[in-house]
Design a protein around this motif. Structure first.
Motif, short mmCIF file in Angstrom:
data_model
loop_
_atom_site.label_atom_id
_atom_site.label_comp_id
_atom_site.label_asym_id
_atom_site.label_seq_id
_atom_site.Cartn_x
_atom_site.Cartn_y
_atom_site.Cartn_z
N GLY A 1 0.82 -1.20 0.00
CA GLY A 1 0.00 0.00 0.00
C GLY A 1 0.86 1.25 0.00
O GLY A 1 2.02 1.23 0.40
N ASP B 19 -4.32 -2.83 0.27
CA ASP B 19 -4.36 -2.67 -1.18
C ASP B 19 -4.56 -1.22 -1.61
O ASP B 19 -4.80 -0.95 -2.78
CB ASP B 19 -5.46 -3.55 -1.78
CG ASP B 19 -6.86 -3.19 -1.28
OD1 ASP B 19 -6.98 -2.38 -0.33
OD2 ASP B 19 -7.83 -3.71 -1.84
N ASN B 20 -4.43 -0.29 -0.68
CA ASN B 20 -4.63 1.12 -1.03
C ASN B 20 -3.54 1.63 -1.98
O ASN B 20 -2.35 1.51 -1.68
CB ASN B 20 -4.63 1.99 0.24
CG ASN B 20 -4.67 3.46 -0.11
OD1 ASN B 20 -5.49 3.89 -0.91
ND2 ASN B 20 -3.75 4.22 0.44
N ILE C 183 -7.37 10.71 -0.87
CA ILE C 183 -8.21 10.06 0.15
C ILE C 183 -8.98 11.12 0.92
O ILE C 183 -10.19 10.99 1.14
CB ILE C 183 -7.36 9.22 1.13
CG1 ILE C 183 -6.83 7.98 0.40
CG2 ILE C 183 -8.17 8.82 2.36
CD1 ILE C 183 -5.86 7.16 1.22
N ARG D 104 -5.78 0.28 4.46
CA ARG D 104 -6.02 -0.91 3.64
C ARG D 104 -4.72 -1.33 2.96
O ARG D 104 -4.02 -0.50 2.38
CB ARG D 104 -7.08 -0.64 2.58
CG ARG D 104 -8.48 -0.49 3.14
CD ARG D 104 -9.46 -0.23 2.03
NE ARG D 104 -9.32 -1.21 0.96
CZ ARG D 104 -10.17 -2.19 0.72
NH1 ARG D 104 -11.25 -2.31 1.47
NH2 ARG D 104 -9.98 -3.03 -0.27
N THR E 128 -4.19 4.82 -3.39
CA THR E 128 -4.63 6.21 -3.52
C THR E 128 -3.75 7.11 -2.68
O THR E 128 -3.48 6.82 -1.52
CB THR E 128 -6.11 6.34 -3.07
OG1 THR E 128 -6.89 5.39 -3.79
CG2 THR E 128 -6.63 7.74 -3.32
N GLN E 129 -3.30 8.22 -3.27
CA GLN E 129 -2.49 9.20 -2.56
C GLN E 129 -3.27 9.80 -1.40
O GLN E 129 -4.50 9.89 -1.43
CB GLN E 129 -2.07 10.33 -3.52
CG GLN E 129 -1.20 9.88 -4.66
CD GLN E 129 0.22 9.56 -4.23
OE1 GLN E 129 0.70 10.03 -3.20
NE2 GLN E 129 0.90 8.75 -5.01
N THR F 182 -13.15 11.56 0.94
CA THR F 182 -13.89 11.25 2.16
C THR F 182 -14.44 12.49 2.86
O THR F 182 -15.14 12.37 3.85
CB THR F 182 -13.00 10.48 3.15
OG1 THR F 182 -11.81 11.23 3.42
CG2 THR F 182 -12.65 9.10 2.60
N ARG G 53 -9.57 3.84 4.95
CA ARG G 53 -9.08 3.66 3.58
C ARG G 53 -7.55 3.68 3.53
O ARG G 53 -6.94 2.90 2.79
CB ARG G 53 -9.65 4.77 2.70
CG ARG G 53 -9.39 4.57 1.25
CD ARG G 53 -10.30 5.42 0.42
NE ARG G 53 -9.93 5.35 -0.97
CZ ARG G 53 -10.44 6.10 -1.91
NH1 ARG G 53 -11.38 6.98 -1.59
NH2 ARG G 53 -10.05 5.99 -3.14
N ALA G 54 -6.93 4.54 4.34
CA ALA G 54 -5.47 4.65 4.33
C ALA G 54 -4.79 3.38 4.79
O ALA G 54 -3.70 3.05 4.31
CB ALA G 54 -5.04 5.82 5.20
#
Length: 160
Positions: free
Chosen positions: A41, A143-144, A151, A141, A146-147, A155, A138-139
């Motif tokens: 991640g 498998d994240n 995020i 995870r 995303t910068q 959100t 989300r951070a």
């Protein structure tokens, strides 16, 4: 052997129960600590400080990280996001150097050893509890991809 009797092995993922995300309050850090080279991640965790006073907020985070990772020697933050950034802090009797890096006010880089970096999403102190919970979940995870800034944008609810 019953399913409940299956021993945990290094390949068994240890996940926080979903209910833990509802206990998140300002001053909380969620961490996904993978200390191997296979960290996939983009982020290793998330932190929701109460204020923009780094000298007040950072020692507690460093203490928790030190307990899990070993001594933290350096922290990189964006000076423009914090009030009065010192060059160093003494936390639990150890000197931790603070670097003013243009990492963005949505990220903090924590270093142990020479090149072992951990990137944490920084949730702004004034974020609503619901948005902070979503961003932090989300951070962390595995498998994240995303910068951190994206995020926070994704959100944060639209203003009414």
């Amino acid at each position: 052997m019953a399913d409940s009797d299956v021993p945990l092995t290094p390949t068994t993922p240890l996940l926080l129960p979903d209910a833990i995300h509802w206990a998140i309050a300002p001053g909380t850090a969620l961490l996904r600590l993978e200390t191997t080279s296979s960290r996939e991640g983009l982020l290793d965790g998330a932190w929701w400080p109460r204020t923009r006073d780094i000298a007040t907020e950072l020692p507690a985070l460093i203490s928790v990280l030190t307990a899990h990772l070993g001594p933290i020697i350096r922290v990189g933050v964006d000076a423009s996001a914090w009030n009065d950034l010192p060059y160093r802090l003494v936390v639990d009797g150890r000197v931790v150097h603070l670097d003013s890096d243009p990492v963005g006010d949505d990220t903090v880089l924590v270093t142990r050893g020479h090149n072992d970096h951990f990137a944490l999403l920084v949730v702004p102190p004034d974020t609503t509890a619901d948005a902070a919970r979503k961003a932090m979940a989300r951070a962390v995870r595995a498998d994240n991809i995303t910068q951190a800034a994206q995020i926070l944008i994704a959100t944060t609810p639209e203003p009414e």
